[in-house]
Write an enzyme that holds these catalytic residues in place. Structure first.
Site, mmCIF file in Angstrom:
data_model
loop_
_atom_site.group_PDB
_atom_site.id
_atom_site.type_symbol
_atom_site.label_atom_id
_atom_site.label_comp_id
_atom_site.label_asym_id
_atom_site.label_seq_id
_atom_site.Cartn_x
_atom_site.Cartn_y
_atom_site.Cartn_z
ATOM 1 N N SER A 259 -32.134 -6.434 50.972
ATOM 2 C CA SER A 259 -31.633 -5.721 50.966
ATOM 3 C C SER A 259 -30.600 -4.631 50.331
ATOM 4 O O SER A 259 -29.759 -5.068 50.451
ATOM 5 C CB SER A 259 -31.845 -5.249 52.730
ATOM 6 O OG SER A 259 -30.757 -4.900 53.298
ATOM 7 N N ASP A 260 -30.190 -3.618 49.846
ATOM 8 C CA ASP A 260 -29.109 -2.826 49.771
ATOM 9 C C ASP A 260 -28.267 -2.522 51.519
ATOM 10 O O ASP A 260 -29.088 -2.880 52.071
ATOM 11 C CB ASP A 260 -28.973 -1.962 48.965
ATOM 12 C CG ASP A 260 -27.943 -0.904 48.107
ATOM 13 O OD1 ASP A 260 -27.024 -1.156 48.552
ATOM 14 O OD2 ASP A 260 -28.093 -0.108 47.596
ATOM 15 N N TRP A 261 -27.188 -2.412 51.377
ATOM 16 C CA TRP A 261 -26.255 -2.667 52.376
ATOM 17 C C TRP A 261 -27.317 -1.119 53.489
ATOM 18 O O TRP A 261 -27.000 0.080 53.549
ATOM 19 C CB TRP A 261 -24.968 -2.170 51.812
ATOM 20 C CG TRP A 261 -23.998 -3.622 51.937
ATOM 21 C CD1 TRP A 261 -22.822 -3.471 52.672
ATOM 22 C CD2 TRP A 261 -24.611 -5.019 51.687
ATOM 23 N NE1 TRP A 261 -22.766 -5.404 52.377
ATOM 24 C CE2 TRP A 261 -23.930 -5.767 51.752
ATOM 25 C CE3 TRP A 261 -26.072 -5.088 50.357
ATOM 26 C CZ2 TRP A 261 -23.975 -7.006 51.413
ATOM 27 C CZ3 TRP A 261 -25.941 -6.086 49.896
ATOM 28 C CH2 TRP A 261 -24.801 -7.137 50.286
#
Ligand code: BGC
Length: 704
Positions: A259-261
């Site tokens: 996932s992106d952050w």
């Protein structure tokens, strides 16, 4: 599909399998305590299975999230963390070599250069003791104000794909995990965490996904980062169509989706619909995931699949074999510095050069005024997670002084501050006086990481007002004005473009910016960069104008596949500078197009040859661009689409024959009804040129 090497020892698959079975039986019968997955001679998939079966459900779930920039380790089994760091223009982990922003890399149109940059970055990732690079960023520049446009490779899916493949391949050849990001349609920063992008399947397939597809199918990327935004109603971290249907099932991606952050929004949906690793902390993929497995809302087989993907990449990187520690990489070497310099030079685009004012002939100059807010500071990069902290950073003023300081008088004046809307009177006056008393003026202007960054978009396409004023006022008192820009995306120049003699786009050029710019301005290096994105005359002319930034949390990509030059062509809109444009200090001639065969059946390829001659007096490189036009089609197609390019270096007078091979994909469109790529019989035009608006040769072939 053979996405990964099947045996680390290089044995053939069959032999490795036999050996694995033999070793497994030997090890398990003779010594139950030896951990088979630690044996590097075994077939990788067997090692994965062997380790997986030893893991408890809790341990499996532990592996599916991370903290900060590391995955969670499982100490009982000696499963280490994957250590990550940001890219894509250098390593964001203390100090490291700062390469030009990705848009500048793309302006080089040089896949071999991208490989050298990727090689150096991967070496630096290793030197920092990390294993995974969060890059390259390969989102398409749809909105010219996009805050992260500087971080990716421009507006064209084909150019972006070719550069992506070079980048991903070389990084992974060094044993570092590449993470093409942000999948998908992360094309604006406005409401980036929540915006719902409504996009049709054809635009997805033809514009926004090709670079990701090439990263997986050709580059064999080991990881892909899922974006913050939603696509057609679902967050990218729980988007079944993007992650399961397309990425994993259709393209055969065998690595893991990270996932992106902070981009994960659920447990059950994210787990079932394709996310493998939650970063940067365990929120949804912890206790709640355990419960969901126990209540069979998420099957354990789905958890196993995620664990397999992560373990597989760990084995490939050599994390269980101490390999990452054996090769420690290298940081800030002479070679890395040279690559950074060459990359900065190759990315510079000469936009305008009237009266051949460039290269500057120092024999004819006694004094040069150097003016502007970007003269004494090197704007080496944009802002946000890609920002690299270099060991040194050469400003244009420093670069110029080093190169010609002993031969010519350099008169410096700030002119105005970068962020000033109105320039303070005294600074102003000083700049005009300086310009008046000098033979010529170079104005260093543009934007910086304050204007172009992750987290927000630019408010419009203008330069700050003080800089427009500065250029106008200076050009009233001196007729020899060169403007050098640092931007990561287009700016409007209507106010002054006709008043200045030359314009140079240097992007955010990395740590060697000042040296590279001086090399170009004084002719030590012949510019060869070409625009990876069209510069519009007005924001109102752009395809995203009607729908950006969106309403009620939603933005519709109603222009479909007509992004960038595809849109300007369709609407017959004149741009300030077209896609692919860039001048040189030499001239080239395009001759003798040959296309053979002139008629093909479905699975045949077409060969295209041309002769390229350097008809000028100095050595230089040209980017030959090949566009395809489908003359007649059952669906609307772009007037032309880039399907090939080659960067060619030529000595004065030299001629080289340049060849291209066109496969079926180059003439296909995505058919939403058949859900497949389709090439329709009929005539196709081949357009070869020096930019998308400077077509020099044409030819045809027929698909039977
Ligand atoms: C960015 C990613 C980056 C991550 C880690 C996010 O905000 O969108 O590109 O890799 O942070 O720094």
């Amino acid at each position: 599909m053979n996405l990964y090497p099947k045996s680390k020892s290089g044995l053939s698959t069959g032999l490795a399998l036999i050996l694995s079975i033999f070793l497994i039986s030997l090890y398990s019968s003779q010594n139950g305590k030896i951990l088979l997955y630690k044996n590097p001679e075994l077939f990788m998939e067997n090692r994965v299975e062997e380790l997986l079966k030893r893991m408890t459900l809790e341990e499996k779930i532990t592996l599916l999230s991370g903290k900060g920039f590391e995955t969670n380790p499982v100490e009982r089994l000696g499963i280490p963390s994957i250590r990550m760091c940001d890219g894509p223009v250098g390593v964001r982990w203390d100090k490291s070599t700062c390469f030009p922003s990705s848009i500048g890399m793309a302006a080089s149109w040089d896949t071999e250069l991208i490989s050298r940059i990727g090689w150096a970055i991967a070496r630096e990732v290793k030197a920092k003791g990390r294993h995974m690079l969060l890059g390259p960023c390969i989102n398409i520049n749809r909105v010219p104000m996009g805050g992260r446009n500087f971080e990716s490779f421009g507006e064209d899916p084909y150019l972006t794909s070719r550069l992506t493949v070079s980048y991903v391949k070389i990084v992974q050849e060094q044993g570092v995990i590449a993470t093409p990001k942000h999948y998908a349609c992360n094309n604006q920063e406005w409401e980036r965490h929540s915006i719902n992008v409504k996009v049709d399947e054809r635009a997805l397939r033809e514009i926004y996904l090709p670079a990701f597809q090439s990263a997986v199918e050709e580059g064999r990327a080991w990881s892909i980062m899922a974006a913050y935004n939603k696509v057609n109603g679902f967050h990218c971290t729980e988007n079944n169509h993007l992650l399961n249907d397309i990425l994993k099932n259709e393209w055969g991606f065998e690595g893991f989706v990270v996932s992106d952050w902070g981009a994960t929004h659920s447990t059950i949906n994210a787990a079932n619909f394709g996310l493998d690793l939650e970063m940067p902390e365990r929120i949804y993929f912890g206790e709640d995931l355990l419960k969901a497995v126990k209540s069979v809302e998420v099957k354990e087989s789905i958890i196993d699949d995620k664990v397999r993907r992560i373990l597989r990449v760990m084995f490939l990187v050599g994390l269980f074999d101490g390999k990452s520690n054996l090769d420690r990489g290298a940081l800030d070497t002479k070679e890395h510095r040279e690559i950074a310099l060459q990359a900065a030079r190759e990315g510079v685009v000469l936009l305008k050069n009237e009266r051949k004012i460039l290269p500057i002939n120092i024999e004819k100059m006694k004094s040069i005024a150097v003016i502007g807010p970007n003269a004494a500071i090197n704007r080496h990069g944009g802002g946000g997670s890609s920002a690299v902290s270099p060991f040194y950073s050469i400003s244009p003023l420093e670069g110029l002084k080093k190169k010609i300081g002993n031969d010519v008088e350099i008169n410096y004046s700030l002119g105005c501050k970068l962020e000033d809307e109105i320039s303070p009177k005294e600074l102003f006056i000083d700049a005009v006086t300086t310009a008046k008393k000098s033979d010529m003026v170079i104005i260093f202007t543009g934007l910086s990481n304050q204007f172009e960054s992750e987290g927000f978009d630019r408010k419009d396409l203008n330069l700050p007002e003080c800089q427009n004023e500065l250029i106008e006022k200076i050009s009233e008192v001196n007729k020899n004005v060169v403007v050098v820009l640092n931007t990561g995306s287009p700016v409007l120049m209507n106010r002054w473009i006709d008043k200045v003699s030359a314009v140079v786009e240097a992007w955010y050029p990395g740590q060697e910016g000042g040296n590279a710019i001086a090399d170009i301005l004084f002719g030590y290096y012949n510019p060869s960069g070409k625009l990876p994105v069209a510069f519009p005359l007005r924001w109102e002319d752009c395809p995203a104008y009607l729908t950006y930034p969106g309403k009620d949390g939603e933005t519709s990509y109603s222009e479909g596949i007509f992004v960038g030059y595809r849109y300007f062509d369709k609407k017959n809109i004149k741009t300030l500078f077209p896609f692919g444009h860039g001048l040189s200090y030499t001239t080239v001639e395009y001759n003798n197009i040959e296309i053979f065969p002139d008629a093909i059946s479905d699975d045949e390829v077409v060969n295209v040859k041309i002769d390229l001659k350097n008809s000028g007096k100095i050595e230089g490189a040209e980017v030959v661009q090949l566009y395809i036009r489908d003359v007649e089609s059952s669906v609307e197609r772009p007037f032309k689409e880039l399907k090939g390019f080659k960067k060619v270096n030529l000595k004065p007078g030299e001629t080289k024959t340049i060849s291209f091979t066109l496969e079926r994909k180059a003439i296909s469109f995505y058919d939403e009804i058949r859900k497949d790529w389709v090439a329709e019989p009929g005539e196709f035009e081949v357009l070869i040129g020096s930019s998308s608006q400077d077509i020099r040769l044409k030819g045809k072939f027929v698909l039977k």
